[in-house]
Design a protein around this motif. Sequence first.
Motif, PDB file in Angstrom:
ATOM      1  N   SER A 113      42.186  46.170  55.527  1.00 50.65           N
ATOM      2  CA  SER A 113      42.159  45.233  54.698  1.00 50.65           C
ATOM      3  C   SER A 113      40.901  44.825  54.360  1.00 50.65           C
ATOM      4  CB  SER A 113      42.739  43.861  55.121  1.00 50.65           C
ATOM      5  OG  SER A 113      42.134  43.561  56.433  1.00 50.65           O
ATOM      6  N   LEU A 114      39.928  45.668  54.943  1.00 52.83           N
ATOM      7  CA  LEU A 114      38.317  45.511  54.862  1.00 52.83           C
ATOM      8  C   LEU A 114      37.654  46.365  53.365  1.00 52.83           C
ATOM      9  CD1 LEU A 114      35.502  44.670  55.768  1.00 52.83           C
ATOM     10  CD2 LEU A 114      35.381  46.740  57.045  1.00 52.83           C
ATOM     11  N   ILE A 115      37.027  45.603  52.586  1.00 52.03           N
ATOM     12  CA  ILE A 115      36.136  46.568  51.598  1.00 52.03           C
ATOM     13  C   ILE A 115      34.946  46.930  52.047  1.00 52.03           C
ATOM     14  CG2 ILE A 115      35.300  46.396  49.272  1.00 52.03           C
ATOM     15  CD1 ILE A 115      37.117  43.758  48.818  1.00 52.03           C
ATOM     16  N   ASP A 151      26.111  37.759  34.534  1.00 48.27           N
ATOM     17  CA  ASP A 151      24.896  37.322  35.341  1.00 48.27           C
ATOM     18  C   ASP A 151      23.763  38.225  35.914  1.00 48.27           C
ATOM     19  OD1 ASP A 151      26.507  38.223  37.311  1.00 48.27           O
ATOM     20  OD2 ASP A 151      26.121  36.321  38.496  1.00 48.27           O
ATOM     21  N   GLY A 152      24.158  39.584  35.455  1.00 48.63           N
ATOM     22  CA  GLY A 152      23.342  40.446  35.813  1.00 48.63           C
ATOM     23  C   GLY A 152      23.639  40.968  37.165  1.00 48.63           C
ATOM     24  N   ARG A 153      24.546  40.554  37.739  1.00 46.89           N
ATOM     25  CA  ARG A 153      24.739  40.852  39.364  1.00 46.89           C
ATOM     26  C   ARG A 153      26.439  41.573  39.360  1.00 46.89           C
ATOM     27  NH1 ARG A 153      22.177  35.882  41.067  1.00 46.89           N
ATOM     28  NH2 ARG A 153      24.111  34.692  40.688  1.00 46.89           N
ATOM     29  N   LEU A 154      26.523  42.545  39.952  1.00 44.89           N
ATOM     30  CA  LEU A 154      27.767  43.196  39.919  1.00 44.89           C
ATOM     31  C   LEU A 154      28.745  42.661  40.802  1.00 44.89           C
ATOM     32  CD1 LEU A 154      27.067  46.990  40.200  1.00 44.89           C
ATOM     33  CD2 LEU A 154      27.641  45.596  38.125  1.00 44.89           C
ATOM     34  N   ASP A 155      30.100  42.556  40.323  1.00 45.02           N
ATOM     35  CA  ASP A 155      31.298  41.884  40.856  1.00 45.02           C
ATOM     36  C   ASP A 155      32.112  43.135  41.267  1.00 45.02           C
ATOM     37  OD1 ASP A 155      30.022  39.499  40.187  1.00 45.02           O
ATOM     38  OD2 ASP A 155      30.664  39.923  38.014  1.00 45.02           O
ATOM     39  N   LEU A 168      33.224  37.755  42.795  1.00 43.28           N
ATOM     40  CA  LEU A 168      32.025  37.383  42.137  1.00 43.28           C
ATOM     41  C   LEU A 168      30.875  37.674  43.094  1.00 43.28           C
ATOM     42  CD1 LEU A 168      32.414  34.575  39.387  1.00 43.28           C
ATOM     43  CD2 LEU A 168      32.578  36.959  38.989  1.00 43.28           C
ATOM     44  N   GLY A 169      29.725  38.554  42.840  1.00 40.20           N
ATOM     45  CA  GLY A 169      28.646  38.763  43.506  1.00 40.20           C
ATOM     46  C   GLY A 169      27.862  37.591  43.157  1.00 40.20           C
ATOM     47  N   THR A 170      27.092  37.206  44.529  1.00 43.86           N
ATOM     48  CA  THR A 170      26.121  36.025  44.287  1.00 43.86           C
ATOM     49  C   THR A 170      24.781  36.897  44.681  1.00 43.86           C
ATOM     50  OG1 THR A 170      26.298  35.506  46.687  1.00 43.86           O
ATOM     51  CG2 THR A 170      27.666  34.610  45.332  1.00 43.86           C
ATOM     52  N   GLY A 171      24.587  37.832  45.063  1.00 46.25           N
ATOM     53  CA  GLY A 171      23.333  38.768  45.413  1.00 46.25           C
ATOM     54  C   GLY A 171      23.296  38.917  46.745  1.00 46.25           C
ATOM     55  N   SER A 173      26.275  37.686  48.922  1.00 45.78           N
ATOM     56  CA  SER A 173      27.666  37.927  49.293  1.00 45.78           C
ATOM     57  C   SER A 173      28.470  38.270  48.094  1.00 45.78           C
ATOM     58  CB  SER A 173      28.242  36.753  50.378  1.00 45.78           C
ATOM     59  OG  SER A 173      27.928  35.599  49.887  1.00 45.78           O
ATOM     60  N   PHE A 174      29.997  37.692  48.178  1.00 48.11           N
ATOM     61  CA  PHE A 174      30.961  37.765  47.355  1.00 48.11           C
ATOM     62  C   PHE A 174      31.620  36.571  47.241  1.00 48.11           C
ATOM     63  CE2 PHE A 174      29.514  41.916  47.511  1.00 48.11           C
ATOM     64  CZ  PHE A 174      29.602  42.521  46.042  1.00 48.11           C
ATOM     65  N   VAL A 175      32.331  36.110  46.250  1.00 46.52           N
ATOM     66  CA  VAL A 175      33.110  34.689  46.291  1.00 46.52           C
ATOM     67  C   VAL A 175      34.262  35.137  45.614  1.00 46.52           C
ATOM     68  CG1 VAL A 175      33.452  32.666  45.553  1.00 46.52           C
ATOM     69  CG2 VAL A 175      31.182  33.309  46.268  1.00 46.52           C
ATOM     70  N   ASP A 176      35.814  35.136  46.198  1.00 53.56           N
ATOM     71  CA  ASP A 176      36.811  35.119  45.604  1.00 53.56           C
ATOM     72  C   ASP A 176      37.243  34.153  44.527  1.00 53.56           C
ATOM     73  OD1 ASP A 176      39.345  35.636  44.993  1.00 53.56           O
ATOM     74  OD2 ASP A 176      39.935  36.354  47.067  1.00 53.56           O
ATOM     75  N   VAL A 177      37.188  34.610  43.299  1.00 48.74           N
ATOM     76  CA  VAL A 177      37.710  33.845  42.288  1.00 48.74           C
ATOM     77  C   VAL A 177      38.854  34.157  41.337  1.00 48.74           C
ATOM     78  CG1 VAL A 177      35.208  33.023  41.820  1.00 48.74           C
ATOM     79  CG2 VAL A 177      36.103  35.099  40.635  1.00 48.74           C
TER      80      VAL A 177
END
Length: 485
Positions: A113-115, A151-155, A168-171, A173-177
Amino acid sequence: MNRVALLPLLLLTVAVPAQQFRPGRAATIPPALVGQPILDMTTGDVDGDGIDDLIVAADTQGAIYLRANGLGGFDEVWTTATSAPLGRAFGVSLGDYDGDGDLDLAVVFGNSSLIALYRNDNGSFVDISLQLYLLIYTQSIAVRWLDANGDGRLDLFVGHGRGCRLLLGTGASFVDVTTSSLPPVVMGVTQRARPLDIDADGDVDLVFTDASHPVLLRNDGTGRFDHLPATAFPAPTVFTFIAGIEDVDGDGLADLVIDDGSSPRLWVQQANGTFVDATATRFAAIIGSLPPLEAVDVDSDGDLDLVGYDRMLTNRGAGHFVDETAGRWSILQATAGLRGVRSAIGDIDGDGDPDFAFADVISGQICSVNHDRHVSAPRPPALGSTYPIEFEWRPGYGTAPVFAFPWFASARVHLWTPFGLLGVDPGATVFGGAITLAAPVGRGGITLNVPRQPALVGVTFFLQAAILERTGRIVFTNTLRDQIF
């Protein structure tokens, strides 16, 4: 004297196979891939040398980085099986996650389950998975980088056994949306999606290629997606999967190639966002089941053609297609018995034209090289034998004759010039004279007589050609390396 100069030249006309795309001698599968199902692959310039490398998801061997050696082949340099033994690799994707100008790698595994994320440090991958610790609590089968919210950051889009996720990438880390950005009906329907600007509005949309019906999600520009309504598509028909997605008629809008198992269909997008069935007027000559297709201009005429592991569909303009598989497409995989379905397009041999990467564990081939501008030799040179060398320029579809000027060298260089990649050392070169490549055949050659001199055994040499067009434009072919035995 340069030992390469011991090879006398005979200018001859040679019989060259007709196919524009042919597996090359150098493009063989590394030992780690033999017998392994290939579940995903992607191309990109990982090491910054200007030539596309190959990343494959090789089932139990994990994700493997195959660096293009500039000679039409690959060197295996890294695998997740040794860096992080997470098991069966199902999906791979390249993207500049950290914005430093090189390509980083995302990998998902069928029994984890790890990316897994790997940062590219000067052409080498460094595992940063545990720093970010991205878990989706189920096994994954597909992953793609995209900039969903602009926003220029990869998701990250991740497909798994229960549906899909959008992170979504925050720079940092990532947030599950997923719940706020994807419509609920997508969950459980499909796992594989292709990011693409479907409607030419400047943001990336999602096309699901393996659903049981067309699933296209439009981006509202902020990273929130909604369904293109069913009324946007032609009347229901037998539907297997979306074989191809690209603007084939040059109007800026993505069109769809639909596979139904026997009579594929072309759906052309209109300015109002709906699709019409243009099969009768533009796709009628295409029959039989289609593989997943890659869109690329294979004949340098300015429009997109469609190629798959056993099909080549040529665009004759405005999305009117003919099947030229028999005349221009030669892949051993087509008769191997075990045919892979994963493929990718990239310039594998550094000659500036698109090559077709695939993996056939039966024939041992991993790439079909584009002979749009190419030098090749069907067999290695042996003492006391002839050594035919073949030169090609737009074989079968050129409109004017060109001249090929070959040269041989005992040393190799890697130097980008206005004419392309120079692969032979100018300071250790023997020139072979001019060869006319008449249109539309676009083929010719020379034959070397290899003397029966034991001192030549083991001599390695490099060969390249400059192509001179009637307009005065000069381009370089690929570089060939061979060794006398």
